[in-house]
Design a protein around this motif. Structure first.
Motif, mmCIF file in Angstrom:
data_model
loop_
_atom_site.group_PDB
_atom_site.id
_atom_site.type_symbol
_atom_site.label_atom_id
_atom_site.label_comp_id
_atom_site.label_asym_id
_atom_site.label_seq_id
_atom_site.Cartn_x
_atom_site.Cartn_y
_atom_site.Cartn_z
ATOM 1 N N ASP A 84 -7.855 8.436 4.287
ATOM 2 C CA ASP A 84 -9.087 9.240 4.366
ATOM 3 C C ASP A 84 -8.755 10.711 4.593
ATOM 4 O O ASP A 84 -9.388 11.600 4.019
ATOM 5 C CB ASP A 84 -9.980 8.727 5.503
ATOM 6 C CG ASP A 84 -10.691 7.434 5.138
ATOM 7 O OD1 ASP A 84 -10.913 7.222 3.936
ATOM 8 O OD2 ASP A 84 -11.002 6.653 6.054
ATOM 9 N N LEU B 5 -5.311 3.385 6.992
ATOM 10 C CA LEU B 5 -6.557 3.658 6.287
ATOM 11 C C LEU B 5 -7.075 5.058 6.610
ATOM 12 O O LEU B 5 -7.556 5.786 5.729
ATOM 13 C CB LEU B 5 -7.611 2.614 6.663
ATOM 14 C CG LEU B 5 -7.432 1.219 6.038
ATOM 15 C CD1 LEU B 5 -8.352 0.199 6.709
ATOM 16 C CD2 LEU B 5 -7.696 1.257 4.546
ATOM 17 N N LYS C 89 -8.047 -2.393 2.848
ATOM 18 C CA LYS C 89 -9.300 -2.696 3.535
ATOM 19 C C LYS C 89 -9.567 -4.193 3.634
ATOM 20 O O LYS C 89 -10.350 -4.638 4.476
ATOM 21 C CB LYS C 89 -10.475 -2.026 2.800
ATOM 22 C CG LYS C 89 -10.625 -0.549 3.104
ATOM 23 C CD LYS C 89 -11.811 0.032 2.355
ATOM 24 C CE LYS C 89 -11.982 1.510 2.684
ATOM 25 N NZ LYS C 89 -13.107 2.120 1.928
ATOM 26 N N ASN D 265 -11.638 7.507 14.347
ATOM 27 C CA ASN D 265 -10.680 6.432 14.062
ATOM 28 C C ASN D 265 -9.293 6.740 14.620
ATOM 29 O O ASN D 265 -8.599 5.839 15.106
ATOM 30 C CB ASN D 265 -10.603 6.196 12.552
ATOM 31 C CG ASN D 265 -11.833 5.516 12.007
ATOM 32 O OD1 ASN D 265 -12.551 4.835 12.737
ATOM 33 N ND2 ASN D 265 -12.109 5.702 10.726
ATOM 34 N N GLN E 182 -5.985 2.074 -0.767
ATOM 35 C CA GLN E 182 -6.998 1.938 0.269
ATOM 36 C C GLN E 182 -7.858 0.691 0.044
ATOM 37 O O GLN E 182 -8.199 -0.020 1.001
ATOM 38 C CB GLN E 182 -7.875 3.185 0.303
ATOM 39 C CG GLN E 182 -8.774 3.277 1.528
ATOM 40 C CD GLN E 182 -9.469 4.612 1.608
ATOM 41 O OE1 GLN E 182 -9.709 5.269 0.618
ATOM 42 N NE2 GLN E 182 -9.799 5.034 2.828
ATOM 43 N N HIS E 183 -8.188 0.408 -1.199
ATOM 44 C CA HIS E 183 -8.971 -0.786 -1.506
ATOM 45 C C HIS E 183 -8.225 -2.052 -1.103
ATOM 46 O O HIS E 183 -8.805 -2.980 -0.526
ATOM 47 C CB HIS E 183 -9.283 -0.821 -3.005
ATOM 48 C CG HIS E 183 -9.933 -2.103 -3.445
ATOM 49 N ND1 HIS E 183 -11.223 -2.437 -3.107
ATOM 50 C CD2 HIS E 183 -9.446 -3.137 -4.184
ATOM 51 C CE1 HIS E 183 -11.520 -3.623 -3.620
ATOM 52 N NE2 HIS E 183 -10.462 -4.066 -4.281
ATOM 53 N N LEU F 191 -5.505 0.354 10.756
ATOM 54 C CA LEU F 191 -6.550 1.360 10.888
ATOM 55 C C LEU F 191 -5.973 2.761 10.729
ATOM 56 O O LEU F 191 -6.570 3.631 10.080
ATOM 57 C CB LEU F 191 -7.244 1.217 12.248
ATOM 58 C CG LEU F 191 -8.357 2.213 12.551
ATOM 59 C CD1 LEU F 191 -9.463 2.119 11.505
ATOM 60 C CD2 LEU F 191 -8.919 1.984 13.953
ATOM 61 N N SER G 130 0.831 -1.206 0.000
ATOM 62 C CA SER G 130 0.000 0.000 0.000
ATOM 63 C C SER G 130 0.863 1.253 0.000
ATOM 64 O O SER G 130 0.523 2.266 -0.621
ATOM 65 C CB SER G 130 -0.929 -0.008 1.215
ATOM 66 O OG SER G 130 -1.802 -1.114 1.176
#
Length: 435
Positions: free
Chosen positions: A202, A198, A165, A233, A161-162, A195, A148
């Motif tokens: 965002d 991710l 996840k 988060n 991100q995909h 987390l 990533s």
């Protein structure tokens, strides 16, 4: 072994060099971004083989690893591929049958390097390539994080991100029961980091949309909900003990400040201070956790009298892990002010112990500001208390600590015919009478 030597000779022949001259024995390795296996760290390579008759067996794995890194860093893809065939064509085992070279990791890092740097790379996405999960000794969760990262460096935020996840589905692609258990444990250990990664993606998308300056009311409400989700988060991540989450803490403050988000009818400033205080208490050994709280308090409450209790507690935690920090001067001032306003005498002793501990370090040995603060405090307190009470005040931090025996030779002796500063001379005149 014949395949290994054949591949080496093929490589040497194609480059018109002798096999022994492929890489000098004292050759150095330059680490790239994702090429983290340093050949020098293969400590057991020297003893991986018993003495044998073939001259190329001893240390061959180490030489191959060095050469492979060299060719990857120079983007010589064909040479790297030939070397990889040579490296993976043999089962490298050292004493007690342990693997001295993890071929699975070498293959993975080569593939990731190709994916990042090869000009015509058409590599499949990581999760689409099911064969990667057959590598038994690789931590797939860490592998996913690194992949990533490589996507993010190329600006592929959505794709990264995909992929990230789906990290919880890694054990489902593993057939071996023991490997499933091991990878579930790895996922639990790295879950906060997943987390956090991710959430960082965002935040990047949220910031991009904010910078675009869209004024549509519906979109603004959507962005605010996105910002609140980011805050939620990040709080789950940063209060997890055991790691340094400073980078996420800055994003939390940024979002809270932008939207003036509140908790339980408290102001945004109170909410930020609460989060910073909790982070400081959760990560006691991290100096940045205390520095972040102090800087925010100093910015929003520049007057030292305001919120003095919280400031003292914050600086005490900082002084415990970084006693030579310049902010110890501020802690000394705050403790003296509280003591002089009717506090316990122990506060005065603590104030002098803080500044003397700071001056123990060589970086403050000739600092005019630090010695100036010490001189001003000693003069003022001697005049206010009188000689008897002043001697009691310094008994612990000057005599009992042993500084009265080693400070004169360390701080107050002329070295190389240099004159002592006026501040140090004044401090010495006051302290030598208490020895």
């Amino acid at each position: 072994m014949a395949m290994l030597e054949m591949s080496l000779r093929e490589f040497a022949s194609s480059n018109h060099v002798a096999l022994d001259d492929i890489l000098k024995k004292d050759g150095r390795f330059l680490m790239g971004m994702l090429n983290r296996r340093d050949p020098g760290s293969l400590k057991n390579v020297q003893g991986e083989r018993k003495k044998c008759k073939t001259r190329y067996k001893q240390g061959t794995a180490k030489r191959l690893m060095r050469l492979l890194h060299d060719r990857l860093l120079k983007h010589k893809w064909g040479d790297a591929a030939i070397l990889c065939i040579a490296l993976t064509g043999h089962e490298w085992r050292g004493p007690n049958n342990h693997h001295s070279v993890d071929v699975s990791e070498v293959l993975w890092r080569m593939g990731n390097h190709f994916h990042m740097y090869h000009p015509t790379d058409r590599t499949q996405t990581l999760l689409a390539n099911k064969e990667i999960y057959s590598f038994a000794r690789i931590n797939q969760t860490q592998l996913l994080l690194e992949y990533s990262l490589s996507e993010m460096t190329q600006g592929q935020i959505e794709r990264a991100q995909h992929e990230l996840k789906l990290f919880e589905f890694i054990p489902r692609r593993v057939a071996m029961k023991r490997a499933k258990v091991r990878r579930k444990q790895a996922i639990e250990e790295l879950k906060p980091l997943m987390l956090g990664s991710l959430t960082m993606m965002d935040y990047i998308k949220w910031l991009d949309r904010i910078m675009d300056g869209s004024s549509a009311e519906e979109e603004e409400e959507q962005l605010k909900q996105m910002g609140m989700k980011i805050v939620e988060n990040i709080r789950k991540v940063i209060f997890t003990p055991g790691n340094c989450w400073d980078i996420y803490l800055n994003k939390l403050i940024s979002v809270l400040s932008f939207y003036n988000l509140t908790d339980d009818d408290n102001s945004s400033e109170h909410t930020i201070i609460t989060d910073l205080s909790k982070y400081s208490h959760t990560h006691l050994t991290n100096p940045n956790a205390h520095l972040g709280l102090w800087q925010f308090l100093k910015k929003n409450h520049p007057c030292e009298r305001h919120d003095a209790k919280r400031k003292i507690e914050c600086l005490r935690r900082l002084q415990a892990v970084d006693p030579s920090n310049k902010l110890c001067l501020d802690l000394h001032r705050l403790l003296r002010r509280k003591w002089r306003k009717g506090g316990d005498n122990q506060l005065g002793t603590e104030a002098y112990d803080v500044i003397m501990t700071m001056l123990d370090y060589p970086c403050w040995k000739d600092d005019e500001q630090a010695w100036g603060v010490a001189r001003a405090s000693l003069k003022a307190d001697r005049k206010r208390l009188g000689e008897g009470d002043f001697d009691k005040l310094l008994q612990e931090c000057w005599v009992e600590s042993g500084r009265s025996t080693w400070w004169p030779g360390y701080h107050f002796t002329n070295h190389n015919h240099q004159y002592l500063s006026p501040a140090k001379c004044a401090v010495y005149k006051i302290l030598k009478l208490r020895s």
